[in-house]
Structures are given as structure tokens and as C-alpha cells.
Design a protein around this motif. Structure first.
Motif, PDB file in Angstrom:
ATOM      1  N   ARG A  48       0.831  -1.205   0.000  1.00 25.16           N
ATOM      2  CA  ARG A  48       0.000   0.000   0.000  1.00 25.16           C
ATOM      3  C   ARG A  48       0.871   1.263   0.000  1.00 25.16           C
ATOM      4  N   TYR A  49       0.341   2.310  -0.560  1.00 24.87           N
ATOM      5  CA  TYR A  49       0.956   3.625  -0.509  1.00 24.87           C
ATOM      6  C   TYR A  49       0.448   4.333   0.750  1.00 24.87           C
ATOM      7  N   VAL A  50       1.349   4.942   1.507  1.00 28.74           N
ATOM      8  CA  VAL A  50       0.944   5.643   2.720  1.00 28.74           C
ATOM      9  C   VAL A  50       1.628   7.001   2.776  1.00 28.74           C
ATOM     10  N   LEU A  51       0.992   7.932   3.452  1.00 28.76           N
ATOM     11  CA  LEU A  51       1.592   9.228   3.703  1.00 28.76           C
ATOM     12  C   LEU A  51       2.419   9.161   4.985  1.00 28.76           C
ATOM     13  N   GLN A  52       3.490   9.941   5.022  1.00 21.61           N
ATOM     14  CA  GLN A  52       4.254  10.071   6.256  1.00 21.61           C
ATOM     15  C   GLN A  52       3.366  10.723   7.298  1.00 21.61           C
ATOM     16  N   ARG A  53       3.336  10.127   8.498  1.00 20.06           N
ATOM     17  CA  ARG A  53       2.484  10.655   9.551  1.00 20.06           C
ATOM     18  C   ARG A  53       3.307  11.003  10.782  1.00 20.06           C
ATOM     19  N   ARG A  95      -3.004  18.057  20.482  1.00 16.57           N
ATOM     20  CA  ARG A  95      -2.197  17.178  19.643  1.00 16.57           C
ATOM     21  C   ARG A  95      -2.712  17.271  18.208  1.00 16.57           C
ATOM     22  N   VAL A  96      -1.792  17.380  17.273  1.00 10.74           N
ATOM     23  CA  VAL A  96      -2.155  17.549  15.866  1.00 10.74           C
ATOM     24  C   VAL A  96      -1.484  16.456  15.039  1.00 10.74           C
ATOM     25  N   LYS A  97      -2.263  15.773  14.222  1.00  9.92           N
ATOM     26  CA  LYS A  97      -1.741  14.760  13.307  1.00  9.92           C
ATOM     27  C   LYS A  97      -1.470  15.410  11.956  1.00  9.92           C
ATOM     28  N   SER A  98      -0.264  15.190  11.437  1.00 11.28           N
ATOM     29  CA  SER A  98       0.114  15.745  10.139  1.00 11.28           C
ATOM     30  C   SER A  98       0.428  14.634   9.160  1.00 11.28           C
ATOM     31  N   TYR A  99       0.079  14.854   7.895  1.00  8.59           N
ATOM     32  CA  TYR A  99       0.303  13.881   6.825  1.00  8.59           C
ATOM     33  C   TYR A  99       0.978  14.596   5.660  1.00  8.59           C
ATOM     34  N   ARG A 100       1.987  13.969   5.066  1.00  2.94           N
ATOM     35  CA  ARG A 100       2.613  14.576   3.897  1.00  2.94           C
ATOM     36  C   ARG A 100       3.224  13.507   3.007  1.00  2.94           C
ATOM     37  N   GLY A 101       3.403  13.857   1.754  1.00  3.48           N
ATOM     38  CA  GLY A 101       3.962  12.954   0.757  1.00  3.48           C
ATOM     39  C   GLY A 101       3.097  12.914  -0.483  1.00  3.48           C
ATOM     40  N   TYR A 102       3.682  12.493  -1.622  1.00  5.63           N
ATOM     41  CA  TYR A 102       2.951  12.398  -2.885  1.00  5.63           C
ATOM     42  C   TYR A 102       2.298  13.731  -3.254  1.00  5.63           C
ATOM     43  N   GLY A 103       2.952  14.839  -2.930  1.00  4.01           N
ATOM     44  CA  GLY A 103       2.409  16.148  -3.268  1.00  4.01           C
ATOM     45  C   GLY A 103       1.292  16.617  -2.373  1.00  4.01           C
ATOM     46  N   VAL A 104       1.063  15.921  -1.244  1.00  2.98           N
ATOM     47  CA  VAL A 104      -0.031  16.254  -0.329  1.00  2.98           C
ATOM     48  C   VAL A 104       0.549  16.635   1.021  1.00  2.98           C
ATOM     49  N   GLU A 105      -0.036  17.633   1.652  1.00 10.49           N
ATOM     50  CA  GLU A 105       0.339  18.006   3.014  1.00 10.49           C
ATOM     51  C   GLU A 105      -0.896  18.542   3.732  1.00 10.49           C
ATOM     52  N   ARG A 106      -1.267  17.912   4.834  1.00 16.74           N
ATOM     53  CA  ARG A 106      -2.445  18.346   5.583  1.00 16.74           C
ATOM     54  C   ARG A 106      -2.292  17.940   7.042  1.00 16.74           C
ATOM     55  N   SER A 107      -3.111  18.539   7.879  1.00 18.62           N
ATOM     56  CA  SER A 107      -3.064  18.226   9.304  1.00 18.62           C
ATOM     57  C   SER A 107      -4.436  18.423   9.914  1.00 18.62           C
ATOM     58  N   LYS A 108      -4.652  17.811  11.074  1.00 12.59           N
ATOM     59  CA  LYS A 108      -5.909  17.984  11.802  1.00 12.59           C
ATOM     60  C   LYS A 108      -5.686  17.654  13.269  1.00 12.59           C
ATOM     61  N   PRO A 109      -6.425  18.301  14.173  1.00  9.89           N
ATOM     62  CA  PRO A 109      -6.284  18.021  15.601  1.00  9.89           C
ATOM     63  C   PRO A 109      -6.792  16.617  15.933  1.00  9.89           C
TER      64      PRO A 109
END
Length: 457
Positions: free
Chosen positions: A405-410, A419-433
Motif C-alpha cells: 500500500r501507498y501511505v503518507l508520512q504521519r 495534539r495535531v496529526k500531520s500527513y505529507r507525501g505524494y504532493g499532499v500536506e495536511r493536518s488535523k487536531p
């Protein structure tokens, strides 16, 4: 099949395994581990020798202290501080069984009594989760590390008769254990073995003397963790298997067996501290294993090569922040369980370390309404997950499919007290509490979750 064999003839401890894995892991992974910023902790490696056999010793310093230099226990087991477990809110300690053993224990040296250092902080399981989630390591490393530490805490909880939430650990031992657990998970990820096999574990014999009593070998928490695993004692007096080592081994090992038939490509040796008549080492063997099939009639059996497909070899793309990993899906059709039973089963499967569990409505034979249980887990956990599913459901068969599977760095950070979870990779970057933190904020302000999300975005 890329196979790792762990030889536990002198037991297993977190730092001994980490030393052995450091000898066969990619050099860049070992260097990254050495500079990993676990709060207040330093990891280093040095050459050691036991009975003329060279190996690697892993050292973990917490605020300049190495566990075992703070408090050691006699009888020739592993160098480890037997940490006090604090049962808050229940009227004091059970002085005969209140010590939790779960730290980096590769050196076998327990000849001085434990000294309780009150200046150190105490950590609960939620503190440990927060620390691990905040480390700059792949999500799979965090998931494995959290599952292992939860396994240790659950064993201590059962031994002491207290909820996991009420058990707290001293800083040196807690952070030492975090370093051991995360370090081994990180190196195993870098090595990328598809199958891990362990020898039966030598747990040692006799007892471990602590400041408040004498514990038998294996220690109660170790014995709890090793349930279902083959182990033995020989003439070596002392504690050879620690809770941390036992938890790492039982989490990752697919089976306990003699060394499989394999082409060995590399051998790693982890050296302990104390000297015994036998070499105080732990060895790991990495190579390609081949399985055979055939009848016992003297004919040549068919040899089957389980080499993975080309796309599975690319399980990690290190050229950027993107990442691939390998998981498996276990599934079963169920038509004879109540909603309450299914809900409880889901909770237990998740607690056992599943990545995700969900139900899909289906219709089975005789037009019976039913559900399809789907469990996503790491490949090395598949057998253990199947056992949990069989235990908590009425299914008589479980299907397995393996996936890349493809996964984003978390990663997890803290922002404005949340606490905030961040995701990035494959041209995507986002976060949420984190949901729990956001929900608690909404309750405290008597507001809605929607309003809180809008405020924090």
C-alpha cells in the motif's frame, strides 16, 4: 523468502537485540537511530567481546545515566533497573510484586540493590504514547512500538492487579524501554524481513533480588508476555529474558522453531555485559529461506521459491517523503453473532494491534443477514491476529490477502495545547487536531465539534 532468525540461547533483552540488528541493518538506518531525538535519551553502539566472540553493545543513556548504573540486582541476569510501578489512588504499594521489568537489559549485571531516584519524573502509558507518536519515524514503526509497549504495560497491569492507566514508571526505565522498543522496531523496518523466526528462549533460572523482595525467574511480567511461546531454563543462574525483550520477540516472531533451512547472507551479534561460562551473546541470521514439500517416501521433494514479486521489493521509496509498506487483510463471514458480541470482538482485535477493523453487511446462504469482518494488520502480526479473531468470533475459517500500500508520512505534534496529526507525501500536506483533544475542548466550552474544528483550522 527474506527471513530473519533470532537465536535466543542466552535469552533476549532489548539492547542485546538492538546491538545484533545494528550489525546487519543498513548503515544509514543505524546512524539515523543513533541521532533519533527521544527526549533526554542518547543511543550509542560499541564493540564488545564475550568468550572471544566479538559483537555490538547498544547503550542507552537517559539524562546521562545508563539503566543499571542507577540500581542493579544480583544473581547474574541482565543489566537492568527493576523499576517501581506506582499504583495511584489505591492505598500504597504491594512491596512483594511492585517492580516492573521492562527496560534495555542486554548487559547481565544485577549485583547491587535498587536505588529509587525520586527526582525523576513518572510516566503513564498515555505519556509514552505521546512521546512515540511525536518521533520522526515511519508510521509503521510507531504502530509496532505502541503495540509492544502496550503489551508490556498490559502484562504489568495483570501482574499487579491494576488498570493500565494507573501504572506509572520511573523516567530512566521508561525512556530506556522506549529507546529499546523504538530502536528495534526501526531497525527491523529497515532490514525488511518478510518472516521472523525465533529459537526457544532461554529465560535463565533462580530469582532476582529487588529492594522490596525476591522475584522468580522468569519474572511475573515476563512469564505473562511469554504465554504461548516455547521457552526453557538451563544451568545459567539469573534473569536472561526481560519483559522488553519478550514483548519485542512475541510481537514480531511469526513462529518458534529451530533455524530454518536458509541461505544466510549476514549474521549479527549483540553482546551483553556480564560474563558467563557460555558466551553472553544474542545472534541474528538474515537470508533467503526456501520451503520444501513432498512425501516421506525417499523421493526428491519439490523446492518452491517464495521470493516476493518485484513490486513488493519496493516497499519503501526513500527518494522523497512518500512511502510504501506491506500489510495483509484477514477476513471472515459471520452470521451467528449479536451486535454486542461483534462490538466486543472489534475492541479486542484492535487492542491486539490491528491497524483497522471494520464490518460490511452481506447476505449469506439461506438468505441470512450477516457481516464480513475485515482486519488490516502487519504481515508479521497475521498469525497472532488470526488467533484473536478465532478466540472472539464464531468463524471457523479466515481468509488472508497480502497487499502493498501507498501511505503518507504521519507524525504527531502539539499546537495550542492540542495534539495535531500531520500527513505529507505524494504532493499532499495536511493536518488535523486529534479528535479526543478537540472533543474535550468542545465540552469544556459547551460548544460544538464543528465550531472547534472551524476555530482551529
Amino acid at each position: 523468502m527474506k527471513t530473519l532468525y533470532i537465536e535466543c540461547n542466552m535469552g533476549i533483552a532489548g539492547d542485546m537485540l538492538m546491538g545484533a540488528l545494528a550489525e546487519i541493518a543498513p548503515a544509514e538506518a543505524v546512524e539515523k537511530l543513533r541521532t533519533l531525538k527521544i527526549p533526554g535519551t542518547e543511543i550509542s553502539f560499541e564493540h564488545g567481546e564475550k568468550c572471544g566472540i566479538g559483537g555490538t553493545r547498544a547503550h542507552v543513556l537517559v539524562h546521562g545515566e545508563e539503566e543499571g548504573s542507577v540500581g542493579e540486582h544480583g544473581h547474574g541476569g541482565h543489566d537492568h533497573e527493576t523499576e517501581h510501578v506506582h499504583h495511584h489512588g489505591h492505598g500504597g504499594h504491594d512491596h512483594d510484586t511492585e517492580h516492573a521489568h521492562h527496560h534495555s537489559h542486554g548487559g547481565h549485571d544485577h549485583d547491587a540493590e535498587h536505588v529509587h531516584h525520586h527526582e525523576h519524573h513518572h510516566y503513564g502509558i498515555e505519556d509514552i504514547r505521546s512521546i512515540i507518536n511525536g518521533l520522526p519515524v515511519p508510521a509503521s514503526v510507531k504502530e509496532n512500538a505502541l503495540a509492544i509497549y502496550t503489551r508490556i504495560a498490559s502484562a504489568e497491569s495483570k501482574v499487579h492487579g491494576q488498570p493500565v492507566s494507573e501504572i506509572h514508571f520511573h523516567e530512566v526505565g521508561a525512556m530506556d524501554a522506549v529507546a529499546d522498543v523504538v530502536g528495534n522496531c526501526f531497525l527491523l523496518e529497515a532490514i525488511g524481513a518478510e518472516r521472523i523466526v525465533s529459537s526457544p528462549v532461554n529465560v535463565g533460572s533462580g530469582s532476582v533480588r529487588c529492594a522490596h523482595g525476591i522475584l522468580p525467574v522468569p519474572a511475573p511480567a515476563t512469564a505473562e508476555i511469554l504465554k504461548g511461546t516455547e521457552y526453557y531454563s538451563d544451568e545459567i543462574r539469573g534473569e536472561l529474558c526481560t519483559p522488553t525483550g519478550a514483548a519485542i520477540l512475541t510481537h514480531f516472531a511469526d513462529e518458534t522453531a529451530e533455524r530454518p533451512r536458509m541461505r544466510v547472507d549476514s549474521v549479527g551479534v549483540g553482546a551483553g555485559t556480564k560474563d558467563f561460562p557460555k558466551a553472553n551473546i544474542l545472534r541474528v541470521f538474515l537470508g533467503e529461506a526456501r520451503e520444501t514439500s513432498g512425501d516421506d517416501d525417499g523421493t526428491q521433494p519439490e523446492v518452491r521459491d517464495f521470493r516476493p514479486a518485484a513490486d513488493e521489493e519496493m516497499f519503501c521509496d526513500s527518494s522523497d517523503d512518500s512511502q510504501m509498506d506491506r500489510i495483509c487483510e484477514l477476513s471472515a463471514n459471520i452470521d451467528d453473532m449479536t451486535g454486542e458480541e461483534l462490538g466486543f470482538a472489534m475492541e479486542r482485535i484492535l487492542e491486539a494491534g490491528a491497524l483497522d477493523v471494520y464490518y460490511t453487511p452481506i447476505v449469506m446462504k439461506k438468505s441470512r443477514p450477516a457481516v464480513k469482518l475485515s482486519c488490516l494488520c502487519r504481515r508479521e502480526k497475521a498469525k497472532a491476529m488470526a488467533e484473536v479473531i478465532f478466540r472472539h468470533t464464531r468463524t471457523a475459517g479466515i481468509r488472508r490477502q497480502d497487499f502493498v500500500r501507498y501511505v503518507l508520512q504521519r507524525e504527531s505534534t502539539e499546537r495550542d495545547g492540542l495534539r495535531v496529526k500531520s500527513y505529507r507525501g505524494y504532493g499532499v500536506e495536511r493536518s488535523k487536531p486529534e479528535y479526543e483533544d478537540l472533543a474535550e475542548l468542545a465540552r469544556s466550552r459547551d460548544g460544538s465539534l464543528i465550531d472547534m474544528k472551524g476555530e482551529k483550522e
